[in-house]
Motif scaffolding. Structure first.
Motif, mmCIF file in Angstrom:
data_model
loop_
_atom_site.group_PDB
_atom_site.id
_atom_site.type_symbol
_atom_site.label_atom_id
_atom_site.label_comp_id
_atom_site.label_asym_id
_atom_site.label_seq_id
_atom_site.Cartn_x
_atom_site.Cartn_y
_atom_site.Cartn_z
ATOM 1 N N GLY A 148 0.819 -1.201 0.000
ATOM 2 C CA GLY A 148 0.000 0.000 0.000
ATOM 3 C C GLY A 148 0.852 1.250 0.000
ATOM 4 O O GLY A 148 2.082 1.197 0.079
ATOM 5 N N THR A 174 -2.978 7.952 1.619
ATOM 6 C CA THR A 174 -2.969 8.465 0.253
ATOM 7 C C THR A 174 -1.548 8.397 -0.291
ATOM 8 O O THR A 174 -0.576 8.396 0.460
ATOM 9 C CB THR A 174 -3.462 9.918 0.178
ATOM 10 O OG1 THR A 174 -2.621 10.752 1.001
ATOM 11 C CG2 THR A 174 -4.895 10.025 0.680
ATOM 12 N N ALA A 195 -3.610 8.577 -5.291
ATOM 13 C CA ALA A 195 -4.253 7.338 -4.864
ATOM 14 C C ALA A 195 -4.833 7.485 -3.467
ATOM 15 O O ALA A 195 -4.227 8.110 -2.586
ATOM 16 C CB ALA A 195 -3.252 6.185 -4.890
ATOM 17 N N ASN A 236 -6.328 4.977 -0.418
ATOM 18 C CA ASN A 236 -6.252 3.563 -0.055
ATOM 19 C C ASN A 236 -6.793 3.324 1.350
ATOM 20 O O ASN A 236 -6.595 4.142 2.261
ATOM 21 C CB ASN A 236 -4.792 3.091 -0.105
ATOM 22 C CG ASN A 236 -4.628 1.644 0.338
ATOM 23 O OD1 ASN A 236 -4.913 0.721 -0.415
ATOM 24 N ND2 ASN A 236 -4.159 1.439 1.562
ATOM 25 N N THR A 247 -7.918 0.391 -3.343
ATOM 26 C CA THR A 247 -7.173 1.581 -3.763
ATOM 27 C C THR A 247 -7.857 2.212 -4.963
ATOM 28 O O THR A 247 -8.185 1.517 -5.941
ATOM 29 C CB THR A 247 -5.717 1.232 -4.135
ATOM 30 O OG1 THR A 247 -5.088 0.562 -3.036
ATOM 31 C CG2 THR A 247 -4.928 2.491 -4.463
ATOM 32 N N TYR A 259 -9.171 1.486 -10.182
ATOM 33 C CA TYR A 259 -9.336 1.006 -8.819
ATOM 34 C C TYR A 259 -8.847 -0.436 -8.743
ATOM 35 O O TYR A 259 -8.911 -1.206 -9.703
ATOM 36 C CB TYR A 259 -10.787 1.120 -8.348
ATOM 37 C CG TYR A 259 -11.786 0.300 -9.126
ATOM 38 C CD1 TYR A 259 -12.060 -1.026 -8.784
ATOM 39 C CD2 TYR A 259 -12.465 0.857 -10.210
ATOM 40 C CE1 TYR A 259 -12.977 -1.768 -9.502
ATOM 41 C CE2 TYR A 259 -13.389 0.116 -10.929
ATOM 42 C CZ TYR A 259 -13.649 -1.193 -10.568
ATOM 43 O OH TYR A 259 -14.549 -1.942 -11.277
#
Length: 802
Positions: free
Chosen positions: A204, A557, A590, A592, A614, A652
């Motif tokens: 992530g 993010t 992004a 997440n 995400t 996504y």
């Protein structure tokens, strides 16, 4: 009388020495310091020293004593039994929640306090798996999917993201440079796996600490450190290793050497690899066979039939890696570390380009397509200070210089012109990081980063008939620069003994300056002058409602600012298409969220699970474009459809990750991993297509048996199928690397391999290994890979420590 006293003293000294044992890690046989030893009522205690030596003279022979160390299972034995053996091996816990993690804040944190998923690959695991490259090191973990376009490569995919949406860090220095591309990258092979002491993979976004590119994850490689002497005498140690692999006739030699005094320490390392052409398996799609290739005789290109279609020619190459570490410790409050790294490969073919069929489907499109020597140098100087100060308790200053050299050469079949581009990147970086842990249960981390890249790029074309070199369009604007300045702050609050809250913020600003050369193309602009910024953050918690149950939740993010590869590149992305510069780009961003659960059953079984989602906006993707109003232009003698990187999509990705560690007995354990990822991105017409870097379902199951001398691992690796309908639009065009389904459409078949690894410790200083991979000789190609994976593969190795 004096002689009698002397004899008594000597006997007492001998008796005391006979009470000493050495305590070792069961996996790598390294000494364990600070092992606590105590009897039943804890009235007697002892502690092992730096060399793992522990004196048990205060315990009675028949007294039952316990050995305890964080991260290891308790060991119990009578003093008499353990003294007879002279040593004790301690076994790791099923899940080391007390394990120290460096990657999240750049400072030591306990794993149990971190809300993000992190995979740790330690030195014993790396040595046992014996990876050929650092890309294989990640692939062997069972938690990271790796794509390969050629043998000299390896491009990780994490949670549906890859290449320049993942960040690589080595000893705290980012390897990503301004020409990391959205296509597959092979820079990771520049790092020697023999020098890696630990790898931590953050799943992530990691942009709060690492800035641009850390959208899908961060791969942190920590290399071995020089060891100081704990005594007044000189400490000398070292290792020598040899490895052979039958599938590509690999021969690898490695040696490292350590010299340590109390204040100075030196570590030198050298590795040499020779890889031959890779042999694929016997059981699988016939379309994967290498049934023909191009040879040039008397200046003419000819198609030649392969004598052995399972040999992928040409794929072999050579590589050398050097490392020099110098450490200086003037006192207990200061450390100075210098790391010097150098890696160089020979030329190596981009295999997926060499198997592209010609337009008529009867021959091959390219006569030659290879990367020139890939060279990487890094000099990394780090100052570390600890101790209580007014605004911090720990300070790290890291200054690094890197140089990247790479080139590409390609020539079409029966074409007399060889096109070459050469790139040279100089990268400077400075990081200043602080730690403050004096505010009760709150720990604060903050710092700043500056990175500067200068890109040199030249193009040329060689006329093979006239043997004449002429200038040609470069791949990137020569002399262009990319730089970023950032500041961050993050904190960790232990609100309760079983509840830890973590958060952070970072602001990054990025500048690009690129001047375009109009001598070869009439660009509709003279330069690209970009100035943009991004604010990223994270918030999460780790909660233990019970001592054996952990729940985590984390929102974060991430962003990726356009780099020189996005803005200024000219290259052929695929047959009949050319990518041109686009100076009008913004960062992609992004969002997440992930949830995790971990359950420990009596410290013998651990189940782990994580779910994530995400969402990527303003995604930088390659789309059809117009160049001076034209949808096609001439590129290297061929009319090609114009494309450019644009902020033209959203995407996504979501998925699930599972893991299990089960200690069935003291010697037998089971380890398993499973990753399921799904995702889509928006197309030009508003429709949605499966994400290009969304890996298929993949996982492994290991059955491991070990005692203090022998370790064996029988395991299965498996990958799921990606049907034609579930393939990304760009992948469907690569018919030459995929199998065909019943309707004649390309798809990625499922596959599995059965494997056996074994390692035997002949003596404390000598170990040998024998691995047999892909025992059933499967012929398979990992998703999106250009090269077919190895067939049955015998690996032999030996390691000597001194």
């Amino acid at each position: 009388m004096q002689k009698t006293i002397l004899i008594v003293v000597l006997l007492l000294c001998y008796g005391a020495r006979g009470q000493e044992i050495i305590i070792l890690d069961e996996e790598d046989h390294q000494p364990l310091a600070n092992v606590i030893v105590y009897n039943v009522d804890k009235s007697k205690t002892a502690l092992s020293d730096f060399d793992g030596v522990c004196n048990l003279s205060q315990f009675d022979d028949n007294e039952r004593i316990t050995f305890r160390h964080i991260g290891y299972q308790l060991a119990r034995a009578t003093k008499e039994n353990v003294v007879k053996k002279g040593m004790l091996y301690m076994v790791h816990n099923a899940e080391q929640l007390d394990e120290v993690i460096m990657s999240i804040s750049k400072w030591e944190q306990q794993r149990k306090d971190i809300p993000q998923k992190i995979a740790v690959i330690n030195a014993p695991s790396i040595a046992f798996a014996a990876p050929q490259t650092s890309a294989d090191l990640l692939n062997n973990s069972g938690k990271v999917f790796v794509q390969k376009s050629q043998l000299g490569g390896g491009s990780p995919m994490i949670r549906g993201f890859a290449t320049n949406r993942l960040l690589i860090s080595i000893d705290g220095v980012r390897m990503n440079n301004a020409i990391f591309r959205s296509g597959n990258v092979q820079n990771i092979i520049s790092l020697d796996p023999f020098t890696v002491r630990s790898t931590e993979v953050i799943f992530g976004p990691g942009s709060v600490i690492y800035g641009s590119d850390a959208i899908g994850g961060v791969m942190n490689f920590y290399t071995k450190k020089p060891q100081f002497s704990q005594r007044d005498s000189l400490y000398i140690s070292g290792n020598a290793n040899y490895r052979f692999a039958a599938a590509n006739n690999e021969n690898t030699l490695h040696v490292d050497f350590n010299l340590g005094k109390k204040k100075w320490a030196f570590l030198s390392s050298l590795s040499y690899n020779h890889f031959g052409d890779l042999r694929m398996g016997s059981n699988g799609p016939k379309s994967y066979l290498r049934d023909m290739y191009v040879v040039t005789k008397n200046g003419e290109d000819l198609i030649e039939q392969s004598k052995n279609a399972k040999i992928q020619h040409p794929t072999g190459y050579e590589q050398i890696n050097l490392m020099q570490k110098i450490a200086y410790k003037p006192n207990n409050n200061w450390n100075v570390d210098l790391g010097l790294f150098y890696s160089e490969t020979s030329d190596f073919a981009r295999f997926d380009r060499l198997i592209r069929p010609s337009k008529d489907g009867e021959g091959l499109r390219s006569a030659e397509w290879y990367y020139g020597p890939q060279k990487w140098f890094m000099g990394n100087l780090q100052f570390y200070q600890n101790g209580i100060r007014k605004f911090y308790d720990g300070l790290k200053i890291t200054a690094a210089y890197q140089n990247f050299k790479e080139s590409r050469s390609d020539r079409g079949f029966q074409d007399i012109t060889m096109y070459t581009t050469q790139e040279n990147v100089d990268a400077l970086s400075v990081n200043v990081d602080f730690e403050n842990k004096r505010m009760g249960n709150f720990r604060l981390y903050y710092g700043s980063e500056f990175v500067y890249n200068n890109i040199g790029s030249q193009g040329s074309k060689l006329n093979l008939v006239e043997n004449r070199i002429l200038p040609s369009a470069s791949r990137y604007p020569d002399g262009s620069t990319w730089q970023t300045l950032a500041g961050y702050i993050s904190g960790e609050l232990k609100a309760k003994p079983n509840f830890t809250l973590s958060s952070g913020l970072r602001y990054s600003h990025v500048w690009i300056d690129a001047d375009f050369d109009n001598n070869f193309y009439a660009f509709p602009f003279q330069n690209a002058d970009l100035s943009t910024g991004a604010l990223t953050g994270s918030l999460g918690f780790s909660w233990f409602p019970k001592t054996d149950l952990q729940l985590t939740l984390n929102g974060s993010t991430g962003f990726r600012a356009p780099n020189i590869d996005d803005i200024g590149k000219i290259f052929d992305s695929e047959p009949g298409a050319v990518v041109v510069p686009n100076a009008d780009l913004e960062p992609e961003y992004a969002y997440n969220i992930e949830m995790g659960i971990q359950k420990n059953f009596k410290n013998r079984t651990t189940f782990k699970g994580a779910a994530f989602y995400t969402y990527l906006v303003d995604a930088l993707v390659r789309r059809d474009y117009q160049f001076n109003g034209e949808i096609e232009i001439d590129y290297n003698g061929e009319m090609s459809r114009v494309q450019a990187v644009q902020n033209a999509a959203m995407a996504y990705v979501y998925g699930f990750e599972f893991g299990a560690d089960v200690f069935l007995t003291e010697k037998l354990s089971l380890v398993s991993n499973l990753t399921v990822t799904k995702g889509e991105e928006e197309e030009d017409d508003g429709s949605h297509s499966p994400g290009r870097h969304v890996a298929p379902i993949f996982g492994d199951i290991h059955m491991v048996w070990k005692n203090y001398k022998l370790k064996t691992d029988l395991f299965v690796n498996y990958n799921g199928r990606i049907s034609h309908g579930d393939m990304a639009f760009s992948e469907k065009k690569k018919t030459y690397i995929y199998a065909q389904d019943a309707n004649g459409n390309p798809y990625s078949p499922s596959w599995y391999t059965l494997n056996l690894r074994s390692q035997y410790q002949i003596a404390p200083s000598l170990k040998v290994m024998l691995h047999l991979e892909n025992i059933t000789d499967q012929r398979y190609r990992s998703y999106s890979s250009g090269i077919v994976a190895p067939g049955i593969n015998l690996i032999l190795g030996a390691g000597f420590a001194f």
